[in-house]
Design a protein around this motif. Structure first.
Motif, short mmCIF file in Angstrom:
data_model
loop_
_atom_site.label_atom_id
_atom_site.label_comp_id
_atom_site.label_asym_id
_atom_site.label_seq_id
_atom_site.Cartn_x
_atom_site.Cartn_y
_atom_site.Cartn_z
N THR A 206 0.89 -1.23 0.38
CA THR A 206 -0.08 -0.22 0.35
C THR A 206 0.96 1.16 0.14
N MET B 186 -5.79 6.27 -2.18
CA MET B 186 -5.79 4.86 -3.44
C MET B 186 -6.62 5.86 -5.13
N ALA C 232 -4.53 0.20 -9.77
CA ALA C 232 -6.12 -1.15 -9.03
C ALA C 232 -6.89 -0.75 -10.00
N ASP D 298 -7.73 5.10 -7.58
CA ASP D 298 -8.63 4.52 -8.20
C ASP D 298 -10.36 4.80 -7.24
N SER D 299 -9.83 6.03 -6.06
CA SER D 299 -11.13 5.80 -5.54
C SER D 299 -11.42 7.22 -5.86
N GLY E 132 -11.09 6.35 -0.05
CA GLY E 132 -9.89 6.07 -0.27
C GLY E 132 -8.57 6.09 -0.38
#
Length: 578
Positions: A249, A368, A490, A370-371, A340
């Motif tokens: 992470t 994140m 991701a 992606d979020s 995220g």
């Protein structure tokens, strides 16, 4: 307002640190004495004697290029073997086996090219030995190569009717000994003081303070806490714009980035050297205005990107706002997309990191991507697609932007019917062909790679999201590889034979084609005479040129990627609006 003030503070501190560092780097690479010379100069000279390096050697562009390739090939072979053989090598307390050949190829390509894309979780895949002797060493080596090539280009501008661009081996040695090692030592100690781990202990099993019950009724009462020499790798991963995570992470992990202060240190480290090199450039070409102009073009693009990301993430999406539901960020703001993101960092620190890491081709993340909202996620993607020139990687970001500057003066020359000039050297067809390679290698590789991946059924089946967002995941992955970045949306399983090999080949192509083209430009320019400034010479240090440079960068990015972005994040944005 709090988000804006926090972002402005980060940018202000960055500038205050970058200016003096730029002067220091310029002195080091010119061989001028600096405050560390008494300590490091004996080590530097001993290194030359041991490796039989001629300190005053002046390599031609061809010899400099061959040295870069040989050094990189040697690095590749060593790191590739470390991956395959780690199961029988020492410092492997978890007895992790060697990796598959295609993952070894991908990860080796990634770290040799300063990309640090990872399709695995570091703590569950690589031993301490591979992380230290392999990845950490390459974090220093690949960063040093980028800076060395930049200084070969600078010498191409400042030398007149010569052939020598300096010694690759001297440039690399000085970069590591005087710049990367001292800064990494300071950053490592600062990170350890904040709680970042640095040890050789075995992984620890701890009892959870609050047990977790899964949906199937299973009760989790214990967790495995990874250990290892993390701080030393994290320092250089940020300073060298490498970005590979010791943990899966990355810098969202509390053992990689435990406190707001460690977050500030790491975030500033990402852009510190790329920003400083702009001021080094102005100093070493003996016209500080040139460095300031390049810096301003990069800085304006960065601030614009940061503003869009922060605004997109601070405003609640229709889905969050429906029925009166809003998020509250860690800084007390009503609204905002906290999905995220770590609550200990909040929207401002997460958005700023997202902009810094994708502008600098660093790739480490503390949230994140992606979020993110569709537009909030599109801007980091676009920063990578521009060719890592908004500060970009150490060295390579600046020589990439100089490629765009050469293109800008060529366009201006066409407008007035005059042979273009840049920093006193005529820009002729050969330099233009090489500059086009520098500018277009990234978009060509990204679009071909993502197009082929999207056409394969197995790629589509591996996605965790379908439709526009699924396409964005593929596009982001190949943009990250082509932009020498390494971050990921991701949701896309890249740890397959096709994913590892295709992404690995793209990373190698986009690293070395522009690099060799840059050295070719340097080799051509160093042989030219200096042209006197006249009334027809385009000034390359004023506001007009800064605007033209920004326009050219955005024009190439928009023309290359707008159709792909329209199928991904832009389409998702309109779907979100309903």
């Amino acid at each position: 307002m709090n988000t804006a003030m926090e972002c402005i503070l980060y940018l202000a501190v960055l500038i205050l640190l970058a200016v003096p560092l730029g002067t220091y780097i310029g002195k080091v690479m010119n061989g001028e004495p600096v405050f560390l010379s008494k300590v490091i100069l004996p080590i530097e000279n001993a290194t030359y004697r041991m490796l039989k390096i001629e300190k005053e050697e002046q390599m031609t562009a061809k010899k400099y290029s061959i040295s870069v390739i040989l050094f990189s090939v040697f690095s590749f072979l060593v790191l590739f073997l470390l991956h395959l053989l780690q199961g029988v090598l020492p410092l492997n307390p978890e007895s992790l086996p060697g990796t598959s050949w295609h993952l070894a190829f991908n990860n080796t390509s990634s770290f040799v090219t300063n990309t640090n894309w990872q399709s695995y979780s570091g703590e569950s895949t690589l031993s301490y030995f591979t992380q230290m002797l392999g990845l950490t060493v390459q974090n220093f080596a690949s960063a040093a190569v980028g800076i060395a090539v930049l200084f070969a280009l600078i010498r191409g501008f400042i030398k007149v009717k010569e052939t020598g661009l300096g010694s690759f081996w001297v440039d690399t040695t000085r970069t590591i000994l005087y710049i990367l090692l001292p800064l990494s030592l300071v950053i490592s100690i600062a990170l350890v003081s904040q709680g970042v781990i640095q040890n050789f202990s075995s992984y620890q099993t701890v009892t959870l303070v609050q047990p977790v019950t899964l949906q199937d009724g299973t009760k989790i009462t214990q967790e495995v806490v990874p250990q290892g020499p993390a701080a030393s790798q994290i320092a250089i991963k940020q300073l060298g714009t490498n970005g590979g995570g010791y943990m899966g992470t990355n810098s969202a992990h509390p053992l990689e980035n435990p406190t707001p202060f460690s977050n500030l240190i790491e975030m500033l480290s990402i852009l510190l050297i790329p920003a400083a090199l702009c001021f080094t450039f102005g100093r070493n070409v003996k016209d500080k205005r040139q460095g300031v102009a390049i810096f301003l073009a990069m800085f304006i693009l960065l601030c614009s990107a940061l503003a869009v990301i922060a605004a997109s993430e601070s405003g609640a999406s229709p889905q969050l706002a429906q029925n009166g539901a809003v998020n509250v960020s860690s800084v007390g703001q009503a609204g905002g997309n906290m999905e995220g993101k770590e609550t200990r960092f909040g929207i401002a620190a997460s958005s700023t990191w997202a902009a810094f890491t994708t502008a600098a081709s660093n790739g480490s993340v503390n949230s994140m991507h992606d979020s993110y909202t569709p537009l909030g996620g599109m801007i980091p993607m676009l920063l990578m697609q521009l060719g890592e020139v908004v500060f970009g990687g150490v060295g390579c970001g600046l020589y990439g932007m100089i490629g765009f500057a050469i293109l800008a003066v060529f366009i201006a020359g066409l407008m007035v019917g005059r042979t273009p000039e840049y920093l006193g050297k005529k820009i002729e067809p050969y330099e233009m062909r090489m500059a086009v390679l520098v500018c277009l290698a990234t978009p060509v590789a990204i679009l071909i790679g993502s197009g082929l991946a999207a056409a394969l059924p197995q790629t589509v089946q591996s996605l965790s999201n379908k439709g526009a967002h699924g396409f964005s995941e593929i596009l982001y992955a190949y943009s990250s590889a082509g932009g020498n970045n390494g971050s990921a949306f991701a949701g896309f399983n890249a740890n397959t034979v096709f994913g590892n090999v295709s992404i690995g080949l793209i990373m190698l192509f986009v690293r070395f084609v522009p690099m060799l083209a840059t050295l070719a430009i340097a080799g051509s320019l160093v042989q030219k005479k200096r042209v006197a400034v006249s009334a027809g010479t385009l000034p390359t240090h004023n506001a007009m040129f800064v605007g033209l440079l920004i326009f050219v960068v955005l024009l190439i990015g928009a023309l290359s990627f707008f159709p792909a972005l329209a199928l991904g994040p832009i389409a998702e944005y309109f779907q979100m609006l309903g």
